[in-house]
Write a protein that holds these residues in place. Structure first.
Motif, mmCIF file in Angstrom:
data_model
loop_
_atom_site.group_PDB
_atom_site.id
_atom_site.type_symbol
_atom_site.label_atom_id
_atom_site.label_comp_id
_atom_site.label_asym_id
_atom_site.label_seq_id
_atom_site.Cartn_x
_atom_site.Cartn_y
_atom_site.Cartn_z
ATOM 1 N N LYS A 142 -1.526 -0.037 10.142
ATOM 2 C CA LYS A 142 -0.885 -1.125 9.413
ATOM 3 C C LYS A 142 0.013 -0.577 8.297
ATOM 4 O O LYS A 142 1.140 -1.038 8.095
ATOM 5 C CB LYS A 142 -1.984 -2.015 8.821
ATOM 6 N N ASN A 143 -0.492 0.432 7.582
ATOM 7 C CA ASN A 143 0.299 1.036 6.508
ATOM 8 C C ASN A 143 1.572 1.665 7.055
ATOM 9 O O ASN A 143 2.627 1.584 6.430
ATOM 10 C CB ASN A 143 -0.527 2.099 5.773
ATOM 11 N N ALA A 144 1.468 2.308 8.229
ATOM 12 C CA ALA A 144 2.639 2.951 8.830
ATOM 13 C C ALA A 144 3.690 1.903 9.181
ATOM 14 O O ALA A 144 4.885 2.075 8.907
ATOM 15 C CB ALA A 144 2.230 3.736 10.078
ATOM 16 N N ALA A 145 3.247 0.784 9.768
ATOM 17 C CA ALA A 145 4.179 -0.286 10.134
ATOM 18 C C ALA A 145 4.825 -0.888 8.891
ATOM 19 O O ALA A 145 6.029 -1.158 8.861
ATOM 20 C CB ALA A 145 3.443 -1.369 10.927
ATOM 21 N N SER A 146 4.002 -1.055 7.844
ATOM 22 C CA SER A 146 4.510 -1.617 6.597
ATOM 23 C C SER A 146 5.540 -0.684 5.962
ATOM 24 O O SER A 146 6.590 -1.121 5.486
ATOM 25 C CB SER A 146 3.331 -1.854 5.644
ATOM 26 N N LEU A 147 5.252 0.622 5.989
ATOM 27 C CA LEU A 147 6.194 1.606 5.438
ATOM 28 C C LEU A 147 7.529 1.545 6.175
ATOM 29 O O LEU A 147 8.601 1.524 5.560
ATOM 30 C CB LEU A 147 5.594 3.009 5.539
ATOM 31 N N GLY A 148 7.455 1.507 7.516
ATOM 32 C CA GLY A 148 8.680 1.435 8.314
ATOM 33 C C GLY A 148 9.477 0.187 8.000
ATOM 34 O O GLY A 148 10.705 0.233 7.872
ATOM 35 N N MET A 149 8.763 -0.946 7.837
ATOM 36 C CA MET A 149 9.454 -2.204 7.533
ATOM 37 C C MET A 149 10.144 -2.114 6.184
ATOM 38 O O MET A 149 11.294 -2.531 6.031
ATOM 39 C CB MET A 149 8.433 -3.346 7.533
ATOM 40 N N TRP A 150 9.463 -1.566 5.193
ATOM 41 C CA TRP A 150 10.058 -1.455 3.855
ATOM 42 C C TRP A 150 11.256 -0.517 3.858
ATOM 43 O O TRP A 150 12.241 -0.750 3.156
ATOM 44 C CB TRP A 150 9.011 -1.008 2.830
ATOM 45 N N LEU A 151 11.179 0.565 4.655
ATOM 46 C CA LEU A 151 12.333 1.469 4.774
ATOM 47 C C LEU A 151 13.541 0.700 5.290
ATOM 48 O O LEU A 151 14.657 0.847 4.796
ATOM 49 C CB LEU A 151 12.009 2.622 5.729
ATOM 50 N N PHE A 152 13.307 -0.146 6.300
ATOM 51 C CA PHE A 152 14.386 -0.974 6.843
ATOM 52 C C PHE A 152 14.913 -1.926 5.773
ATOM 53 O O PHE A 152 16.127 -2.100 5.612
ATOM 54 C CB PHE A 152 13.887 -1.742 8.072
ATOM 55 N N LEU A 153 13.988 -2.538 5.025
ATOM 56 C CA LEU A 153 14.407 -3.491 3.991
ATOM 57 C C LEU A 153 15.235 -2.789 2.912
ATOM 58 O O LEU A 153 16.179 -3.372 2.367
ATOM 59 C CB LEU A 153 13.193 -4.176 3.359
ATOM 60 N N VAL A 154 14.899 -1.520 2.614
ATOM 61 C CA VAL A 154 15.675 -0.765 1.627
ATOM 62 C C VAL A 154 17.113 -0.581 2.120
ATOM 63 O O VAL A 154 18.068 -0.731 1.357
ATOM 64 C CB VAL A 154 15.000 0.586 1.329
ATOM 65 N N THR A 155 17.279 -0.300 3.412
ATOM 66 C CA THR A 155 18.647 -0.176 3.950
ATOM 67 C C THR A 155 19.386 -1.516 3.838
ATOM 68 O O THR A 155 20.585 -1.546 3.582
ATOM 69 C CB THR A 155 18.656 0.285 5.413
#
Lengths: 247, 106
Positions: A41-54
């Motif tokens: 779950k943390n990995a998916a959340s991290l990936g989502m936040w990386l996308f949101l940062v872009t």
């Protein structure tokens, strides 16, 4: 989203039983390369936040361009901004805020495993997103009618101050304002359209029972996306509609 | 990250609030929207943009903190990514505006 790791619905309880027999607490949504469900779950959340940062940087570039051109061509930008309808903008802001509430309630419903409630909130979210787009469509229609759409037929008449005195406005500079208006609200609307498609898909999957308290990451991550699109509008509304009323 | 966490308890590690709480935050956001729209019609001179952007930032903060659950995010790496995103946005805006806002100062 990650359909392949979805929890089998009530129709396929046999798979769950096999999985339960295999391990004592095996979560069928857990992929083998993660230590446990929390790490996944943390990995998916991290990936989502990386996308949101872009996304933040992408819209940030447009916000920055808007601020710089507003400084350079202040009068024309103020005149252009005064042509926007604050009432429509405020209604759309309210619609998006209510949709953000239904999204967060959907995540809550998923967390406690209420399938019908979850589906309901997701459907309401899609309907609110569509309401936003319809209101935006009426605003765009008005821009076309007034010839405020950048291009060969662009026409911007001079604005008048409170005493009826005519204030000359550079039409090219006003066109720049409307170019940025359409670029920013158009890109935001595109994100809304994608969001509606995303939440429509999630609603169907939720109805089919793909999510359970042990696995609802797609709902959470799509929720993060929806909230970010909401936040972008929260800034677009004052910058485009509000701050130049008295300039 | 503890290695032997019970996978069945994933849902309890997430810090969500009650439904009433979310609706209350939503009402607060709607009140702020009405306020910012109403204030736009009052002539505050140079303060109009300041007030509008301040209210927008309060609204955005409410959404980020309570709807996007950044406080509940257990992973420090995720927090670092979130903070870095806003940090680089701040660099983009402050350095650009530090130039354009001061060009008339010569």
């Amino acid at each position: 989203m990650h359909d392949s790791r979805a929890i089998p619905g009530p129709a396929s309880t046999t798979t769950t039983q096999v999985a339960t027999a295999d391990h004592e607490v095996h979560n069928p949504a857990l992929l083998h390369h993660f230590a446990d469900a929390q790490q996944q779950k943390n990995a998916a959340s991290l990936g989502m936040w990386l996308f949101l940062v872009t996304e933040i940087m992408f819209f940030g570039g447009m916000f920055c361009a808007y601020l710089i051109y507003r400084l350079a061509h202040f009068n024309a930008f103020a005149a252009g901004s005064q042509q926007l309808d604050i009432k429509m903008g405020a209604i759309n802001t309210a619609v998006l805020i209510v949709s953000s509430v239904t999204v967060v309630l959907a995540v809550k419903a998923a967390e406690v495993g209420k399938r019908k409630l979850l589906t309901g909130y997701l459907v309401v979210t899609v309907l609110l997103g569509m309401t936003f787009l319809v209101v935006k469509g009426f605003e765009y229609k008005e821009k076309f009618e007034k010839h405020h759409v950048p291009g060969p037929s662009f026409n911007f008449t001079d604005k008048f101050d409170d005493n009826g005195k005519q204030i000359p406005v550079n039409s090219k500079e006003a066109e720049l304002f409307f170019s940025l208006y359409f670029a920013m609200t158009g890109m935001h609307a595109l994100h809304m359209i994608i969001g509606c498609g995303l939440f429509g898909t999630l609603a169907v999957l939720a109805w089919k029972g793909h999510y359970a308290p042990s696995y609802f990451t797609p709902i959470e991550n799509a929720g993060l996306y929806w909230h970010l699109v909401d936040i972008i509008w929260i800034y677009l509304f004052p910058l485009l509609y509000l701050i130049s009323r008295h300039s | 990250m503890a290695e032997h966490e019970d996978t069945t308890h994933v849902e309890h590690e997430h810090t969500t609030h009650s439904q009433i709480f979310y609706i209350a935050i939503g009402v607060a956001l709607l009140i702020l929207t009405a306020t910012t729209a109403a204030v736009a019609f009052v002539n505050l001179g140079p303060l109009n943009p300041v007030v509008a952007l301040l209210i927008a930032t309060i609204k955005a903060a409410l959404v980020v903190i309570f709807f996007m659950h950044v406080k509940g995010a257990s992973e420090k790496l995720t927090s670092a990514v979130v903070v870095s995103g806003f940090f680089f946005l701040a660099i983009l805006l402050t350095l650009s505006l530090a130039d354009y806002l001061t060009r008339s100062w010569r």
